[in-house]
Scaffold this active site. Structure first.
Site, PDB file in Angstrom:
ATOM      1  CG  ASP A  64      -1.754  -1.296   1.524  1.00 59.06           C
ATOM      2  OD1 ASP A  64      -2.004  -1.885   0.302  1.00 59.06           O
ATOM      3  OD2 ASP A  64      -1.755  -1.752   2.788  1.00 59.06           O
ATOM      4  CD  GLU A 124      -8.864  -3.019  -0.927  1.00 61.61           C
ATOM      5  OE1 GLU A 124      -9.303  -2.891   0.330  1.00 61.61           O
ATOM      6  OE2 GLU A 124      -8.374  -3.770  -1.430  1.00 61.61           O
TER       7      GLU A 124
END
Ligand code: FUB
Length: 325
Positions: free
Chosen positions: A18, A225
């Site tokens: 991420d 997301e």
């Protein structure tokens, strides 16, 4: 011609995912999740992602070694956090650095929190409380040209975004499906010290080519997301993961809070279930920071951060990346 370290794990001493990348004073800083090795079975709620702390990575240039700067913030030092410190981002204001991160509170509800440091690598001191009114995961912060600070966030399934459709937390809330409108990410303006929202959080609309909201069944294009927003020639580009179909896609808009119109695919699936990225301009060129599971041989919660060059045309069109070509 690819750079020596392009499309390769940037660090190998820890698992990272991420990546939110930024350039401060000519140096590249990456704010990743710090994946941990845990013998936890995979499930749709993301129980396998049991991260406990943050490390900041940095590179003097794209060709330089990537350095793990060690512990920057641990969950034990954040009074409101219960567990699962997921994908963070950071912004700077008035010489301070504000790490914005999601974690479950003691009631198992994902909130966003902020921690403040004097340096881009931390250490960061957290506020005692999460951002009031914040929920769900994956904050991405855009500091706009006029200095306003915008926070985008939200994630389906384990990220709990569906559970807030009524305005309050309901773990049994219906998940949009079929022709129902897909949920979009959350948008709010943040205060300069990252401690509170200045505007009510609102849902961003992502539209198709006919101006209709994307449908829940449109899993190749709908939001799942990992939002990120970059600006190019005055337009706003919202990119995100489609989750179940594992693409990184993007949509274009004229305003920071949307609506955004779907434009295309930035990256084909990587090895692993999740795909999560950031887009940053370095020395005039655009780069995509992303992760896959190459370092662990495919273990979904043991990921590694990478980068690659992104080709963005003058009109903002982004060329699709095939990560293993
Ligand atoms: O790292 C945990 C979660 O996995 C993130 O919040 C999602 O974006 C996915 O990458």
């Amino acid at each position: 011609m690819r750079r020596e370290n392009e499309r390769k794990p940037l660090v190998k001493n820890i698992y990272t995912a991420d990546p939110s990348a930024h350039v401060f004073d000519g140096k590249i800083y990456i704010y990743p999740s710090h994946d941990v090795e845990r013998d936890v079975p995979d499930d749709d709620d993301g129980e396998q992602y049991m991260m406990e702390d943050y490390h900041v990575l940095s590179m003097d240039s794209l060709d330089a070694p990537c350095v793990d700067n060690g512990l920057a913030l641990h969950q034990d030092d954040v009074p409101w956090v219960g567990r699962q410190m997921w994908a963070p981002d950071l912004f700077t204001r008035n010489g301070k650095y504000y790490l914005v991160f999601p974690a479950k509170d003691k009631d198992e509800i994902f909130r966003l929190g902020t921690a403040v440091g004097d340096s881009p690598i931390g250490p960061f001191k957290p506020y005692d409380e999460p951002i009031p009114g914040s929920h769900s995961i994956d904050p991405a912060v855009l500091v706009d040209d006029d200095g306003k600070i915008y926070c985008y966030n939200g994630g389906l399934w384990g990220g709990q975004l569906e559970m807030w459709q009524s305005g309050s937390f309901n773990p049994d809330e219906h998940r949009p499906e079929g022709d129902e409108k897909a949920l979009g990410p959350i948008f709010a303006e943040l205060s300069e010290d990252g401690s509170r929202y200045l505007t009510e959080p609102k849902e961003i609309q992502i539209l198709d080519e006919n101006g209709e909201p994307l449908k829940a069944s449109d899993e190749d294009r709908r939001y799942f997301e990992g939002p990120w927003v970059h600006k190019h020639h005055g337009k706003y580009y919202l990119s995100y993961s489609t989750g179940t179909t594992h693409y990184i896609c993007y949509a274009e808009g004229d305003r920071p809070d949307g609506p955004f119109t779907y434009k295309g695919r930035i990256m084909e699936p990587v090895l692993g279930w999740t795909t999560h990225h950031s887009i940053v301009q370095i020395d005039g060129d655009w780069y995509l920071f992303y992760h896959d599971c190459e370092l662990s041989g495919g273990v979904t919660h043991e990921r590694c951060v990478k980068y690659t060059k992104l080709n963005i045309a003058e009109d903002g069109t982004i060329e699709t990346i095939h990560p293993y070509d």
